[in-house]
Design a protein around this motif. Sequence first.
Motif, PDB file in Angstrom:
ATOM      1  N   VAL A  27      -7.188  -5.070  14.112  1.00 19.63           N
ATOM      2  CA  VAL A  27      -7.348  -4.595  15.485  1.00 19.63           C
ATOM      3  C   VAL A  27      -8.769  -4.837  15.975  1.00 19.63           C
ATOM      4  CG1 VAL A  27      -7.292  -2.565  16.990  1.00 19.63           C
ATOM      5  CG2 VAL A  27      -5.564  -2.841  15.217  1.00 19.63           C
ATOM      6  N   LYS A  28      -9.750  -4.585  15.092  1.00 19.65           N
ATOM      7  CA  LYS A  28     -11.154  -4.727  15.475  1.00 19.65           C
ATOM      8  C   LYS A  28     -11.485  -6.167  15.870  1.00 19.65           C
ATOM      9  CE  LYS A  28     -14.403  -4.468  12.294  1.00 19.65           C
ATOM     10  NZ  LYS A  28     -15.369  -3.888  11.324  1.00 19.65           N
ATOM     11  N   TYR A  29     -11.080  -7.105  15.024  1.00 23.00           N
ATOM     12  CA  TYR A  29     -11.417  -8.496  15.318  1.00 23.00           C
ATOM     13  C   TYR A  29     -10.532  -9.086  16.418  1.00 23.00           C
ATOM     14  CZ  TYR A  29     -14.606  -8.333  11.404  1.00 23.00           C
ATOM     15  OH  TYR A  29     -15.666  -7.990  10.579  1.00 23.00           O
ATOM     16  N   LEU A  59     -20.289  -5.645  26.237  1.00 20.82           N
ATOM     17  CA  LEU A  59     -20.350  -4.310  25.631  1.00 20.82           C
ATOM     18  C   LEU A  59     -19.135  -4.056  24.742  1.00 20.82           C
ATOM     19  CD1 LEU A  59     -21.605  -2.145  28.646  1.00 20.82           C
ATOM     20  CD2 LEU A  59     -22.917  -2.921  26.658  1.00 20.82           C
ATOM     21  N   ALA A  60     -17.966  -4.526  25.189  1.00 21.32           N
ATOM     22  CA  ALA A  60     -16.747  -4.323  24.417  1.00 21.32           C
ATOM     23  C   ALA A  60     -16.787  -5.110  23.108  1.00 21.32           C
ATOM     24  CB  ALA A  60     -15.526  -4.733  25.246  1.00 21.32           C
ATOM     25  N   CYS A  61     -17.314  -6.322  23.151  1.00 20.75           N
ATOM     26  CA  CYS A  61     -17.429  -7.133  21.935  1.00 20.75           C
ATOM     27  C   CYS A  61     -18.344  -6.436  20.923  1.00 20.75           C
ATOM     28  CB  CYS A  61     -17.987  -8.522  22.272  1.00 20.75           C
ATOM     29  SG  CYS A  61     -16.825  -9.624  23.096  1.00 20.75           S
ATOM     30  N   TYR A  62     -19.461  -5.946  21.422  1.00 18.76           N
ATOM     31  CA  TYR A  62     -20.409  -5.249  20.551  1.00 18.76           C
ATOM     32  C   TYR A  62     -19.788  -3.955  20.023  1.00 18.76           C
ATOM     33  CZ  TYR A  62     -24.717  -3.058  18.917  1.00 18.76           C
ATOM     34  OH  TYR A  62     -25.672  -2.461  18.147  1.00 18.76           O
ATOM     35  N   GLY A  63     -19.110  -3.221  20.909  1.00 18.23           N
ATOM     36  CA  GLY A  63     -18.478  -1.965  20.511  1.00 18.23           C
ATOM     37  C   GLY A  63     -17.400  -2.169  19.474  1.00 18.23           C
ATOM     38  N   ALA A  64     -16.648  -3.251  19.573  1.00 17.66           N
ATOM     39  CA  ALA A  64     -15.585  -3.532  18.606  1.00 17.66           C
ATOM     40  C   ALA A  64     -16.167  -3.864  17.237  1.00 17.66           C
ATOM     41  CB  ALA A  64     -14.711  -4.683  19.114  1.00 17.66           C
ATOM     42  N   LEU A  65     -17.196  -4.703  17.201  1.00 14.91           N
ATOM     43  CA  LEU A  65     -17.801  -5.097  15.925  1.00 14.91           C
ATOM     44  C   LEU A  65     -18.460  -3.906  15.225  1.00 14.91           C
ATOM     45  CD1 LEU A  65     -19.388  -8.593  16.706  1.00 14.91           C
ATOM     46  CD2 LEU A  65     -17.363  -8.108  15.331  1.00 14.91           C
ATOM     47  N   LYS A  66     -19.151  -3.063  16.006  1.00 12.99           N
ATOM     48  CA  LYS A  66     -19.874  -1.920  15.454  1.00 12.99           C
ATOM     49  C   LYS A  66     -19.022  -0.645  15.382  1.00 12.99           C
ATOM     50  CE  LYS A  66     -23.745  -4.144  14.920  1.00 12.99           C
ATOM     51  NZ  LYS A  66     -24.290  -4.401  13.566  1.00 12.99           N
ATOM     52  N   GLU A  67     -17.780  -0.760  15.883  1.00 14.33           N
ATOM     53  CA  GLU A  67     -16.862   0.398  15.943  1.00 14.33           C
ATOM     54  C   GLU A  67     -17.536   1.565  16.665  1.00 14.33           C
ATOM     55  OE1 GLU A  67     -14.980   1.411  12.263  1.00 14.33           O
ATOM     56  OE2 GLU A  67     -14.809  -0.671  11.627  1.00 14.33           O
ATOM     57  N   ASN A  68     -18.128   1.244  17.797  1.00 17.59           N
ATOM     58  CA  ASN A  68     -18.831   2.230  18.605  1.00 17.59           C
ATOM     59  C   ASN A  68     -17.864   2.819  19.633  1.00 17.59           C
ATOM     60  OD1 ASN A  68     -20.462   3.375  20.790  1.00 17.59           O
ATOM     61  ND2 ASN A  68     -22.213   2.521  19.675  1.00 17.59           N
ATOM     62  N   ARG A  69     -17.451   4.046  19.411  1.00 18.70           N
ATOM     63  CA  ARG A  69     -16.456   4.694  20.271  1.00 18.70           C
ATOM     64  C   ARG A  69     -16.961   4.859  21.696  1.00 18.70           C
ATOM     65  NH1 ARG A  69     -15.553   9.879  21.866  1.00 18.70           N
ATOM     66  NH2 ARG A  69     -13.385  10.465  22.323  1.00 18.70           N
ATOM     67  N   PHE A  88      -5.908  -2.656  24.069  1.00 15.03           N
ATOM     68  CA  PHE A  88      -6.635  -2.924  22.837  1.00 15.03           C
ATOM     69  C   PHE A  88      -7.736  -1.895  22.603  1.00 15.03           C
ATOM     70  CE2 PHE A  88      -5.002  -7.346  22.606  1.00 15.03           C
ATOM     71  CZ  PHE A  88      -4.782  -7.429  21.245  1.00 15.03           C
ATOM     72  N   SER A  89      -8.486  -1.592  23.645  1.00 13.61           N
ATOM     73  CA  SER A  89      -9.604  -0.661  23.495  1.00 13.61           C
ATOM     74  C   SER A  89      -9.119   0.737  23.142  1.00 13.61           C
ATOM     75  CB  SER A  89     -10.446  -0.619  24.771  1.00 13.61           C
ATOM     76  OG  SER A  89      -9.684  -0.164  25.869  1.00 13.61           O
ATOM     77  N   MET A  90      -8.024   1.178  23.735  1.00 11.56           N
ATOM     78  CA  MET A  90      -7.500   2.515  23.437  1.00 11.56           C
ATOM     79  C   MET A  90      -6.986   2.603  22.007  1.00 11.56           C
ATOM     80  SD  MET A  90      -7.163   5.553  24.273  1.00 11.56           S
ATOM     81  CE  MET A  90      -7.805   5.376  25.942  1.00 11.56           C
ATOM     82  N   ILE A  91      -6.333   1.535  21.526  1.00 15.59           N
ATOM     83  CA  ILE A  91      -5.858   1.528  20.140  1.00 15.59           C
ATOM     84  C   ILE A  91      -7.028   1.643  19.179  1.00 15.59           C
ATOM     85  CG2 ILE A  91      -4.770   0.099  18.360  1.00 15.59           C
ATOM     86  CD1 ILE A  91      -2.958  -1.045  20.509  1.00 15.59           C
ATOM     87  N   LEU A  92      -8.083   0.894  19.442  1.00 14.54           N
ATOM     88  CA  LEU A  92      -9.252   0.911  18.566  1.00 14.54           C
ATOM     89  C   LEU A  92      -9.959   2.256  18.628  1.00 14.54           C
ATOM     90  CD1 LEU A  92     -10.785  -0.831  16.606  1.00 14.54           C
ATOM     91  CD2 LEU A  92     -12.142  -1.742  18.500  1.00 14.54           C
ATOM     92  N   CYS A 110      -8.597   5.169  19.189  1.00 14.99           N
ATOM     93  CA  CYS A 110      -7.749   6.123  18.442  1.00 14.99           C
ATOM     94  C   CYS A 110      -7.948   5.945  16.940  1.00 14.99           C
ATOM     95  CB  CYS A 110      -6.281   5.936  18.809  1.00 14.99           C
ATOM     96  SG  CYS A 110      -5.886   6.431  20.496  1.00 14.99           S
ATOM     97  N   GLN A 111      -8.063   4.698  16.477  1.00 14.06           N
ATOM     98  CA  GLN A 111      -8.254   4.470  15.040  1.00 14.06           C
ATOM     99  C   GLN A 111      -9.623   4.955  14.579  1.00 14.06           C
ATOM    100  OE1 GLN A 111      -7.465   0.406  13.958  1.00 14.06           O
ATOM    101  NE2 GLN A 111      -5.250   0.600  14.251  1.00 14.06           N
ATOM    102  N   ILE A 112     -10.638   4.789  15.415  1.00 16.93           N
ATOM    103  CA  ILE A 112     -11.982   5.247  15.065  1.00 16.93           C
ATOM    104  C   ILE A 112     -12.015   6.769  14.986  1.00 16.93           C
ATOM    105  CG2 ILE A 112     -14.382   5.388  15.875  1.00 16.93           C
ATOM    106  CD1 ILE A 112     -14.013   2.597  17.101  1.00 16.93           C
ATOM    107  N   GLU A 113     -11.301   7.440  15.868  1.00 15.72           N
ATOM    108  CA  GLU A 113     -11.285   8.908  15.868  1.00 15.72           C
ATOM    109  C   GLU A 113     -10.613   9.476  14.624  1.00 15.72           C
ATOM    110  OE1 GLU A 113      -9.352   9.892  19.523  1.00 15.72           O
ATOM    111  OE2 GLU A 113     -11.225   9.996  20.656  1.00 15.72           O
ATOM    112  N   LYS A 114      -9.691   8.722  14.015  1.00 15.69           N
ATOM    113  CA  LYS A 114      -8.934   9.212  12.869  1.00 15.69           C
ATOM    114  C   LYS A 114      -9.677   9.054  11.545  1.00 15.69           C
ATOM    115  CE  LYS A 114      -4.359   8.338  14.851  1.00 15.69           C
ATOM    116  NZ  LYS A 114      -3.103   7.545  14.735  1.00 15.69           N
ATOM    117  N   ARG A 115     -10.766   8.275  11.572  1.00  8.73           N
ATOM    118  CA  ARG A 115     -11.425   8.016  10.277  1.00  8.73           C
ATOM    119  C   ARG A 115     -12.206   9.228   9.787  1.00  8.73           C
ATOM    120  NH1 ARG A 115     -16.177   3.678  11.882  1.00  8.73           N
ATOM    121  NH2 ARG A 115     -17.356   5.049  13.274  1.00  8.73           N
TER     122      ARG A 115
END
Length: 237
Positions: A8-10, A72-82, A226-230, A232-237
Amino acid sequence: MAGASPCVKYSMFVFNFVFLLCGILILSIAIWIRASKDGQGAVNSGDNGANSHSSVNMLIAVGAITVVMSFLACYGALKENRCMLLLFFIGLFPILLMQLTAGILAAKFKPEAERALKATLRESAQLLSQTNEEGRKFQKTMVTFQKEFKCCGLISGAADWGSNFEEAYESCKCSNPSDSCITYTGRNVYKQTCEPVIRASVSNHLDVVIGLSFGLAAVEVLGMVFSMILICQIEKR
């Protein structure tokens, strides 16, 4: 706990990189349409022209914002920045509304803009036979246009030039007699007038605005998903 799914991240990164390229594309094309000489007749034709102007200006704003948001979204996805991903999601919603508004405006006013352009060109045809400063300025532009697009006159062909035909003849001259040539005062000139060429160019520009607006709207919806799925996954970790 494990972070977000690498898939999902990539996928989010790749999607937003493509989205970034789309933003650059829409910004470039919108500026091209805004600055195009061929399209000025439509965007400067009364109230309808103002609406067409607004659509293109809106696309320029959307393109610029999209470029920033995608980065910003590309950076946020790579760094998993919610925080960045949430900002991307929230920021994408008004962009989506702006995109749809621009497309609807362009589609709604396209027939009226084309009618206004046709009327404007008929009025402009009278300038070709005049000798005042305004007429001379327009004639100079038309001579260049005729040479480039191999057409002559606006409405009635070479006859539009009246007594100024001698000065415009070289730009109207049809060198190889064929179906594309006609005879005017004993000389071969282009049969095609410039009015349909200009109208087709303006129509194509408006189609680009409409296509980009609705096409990118679909891409933006996918970006929000895509952003909402990511997130949600970050919040669950």
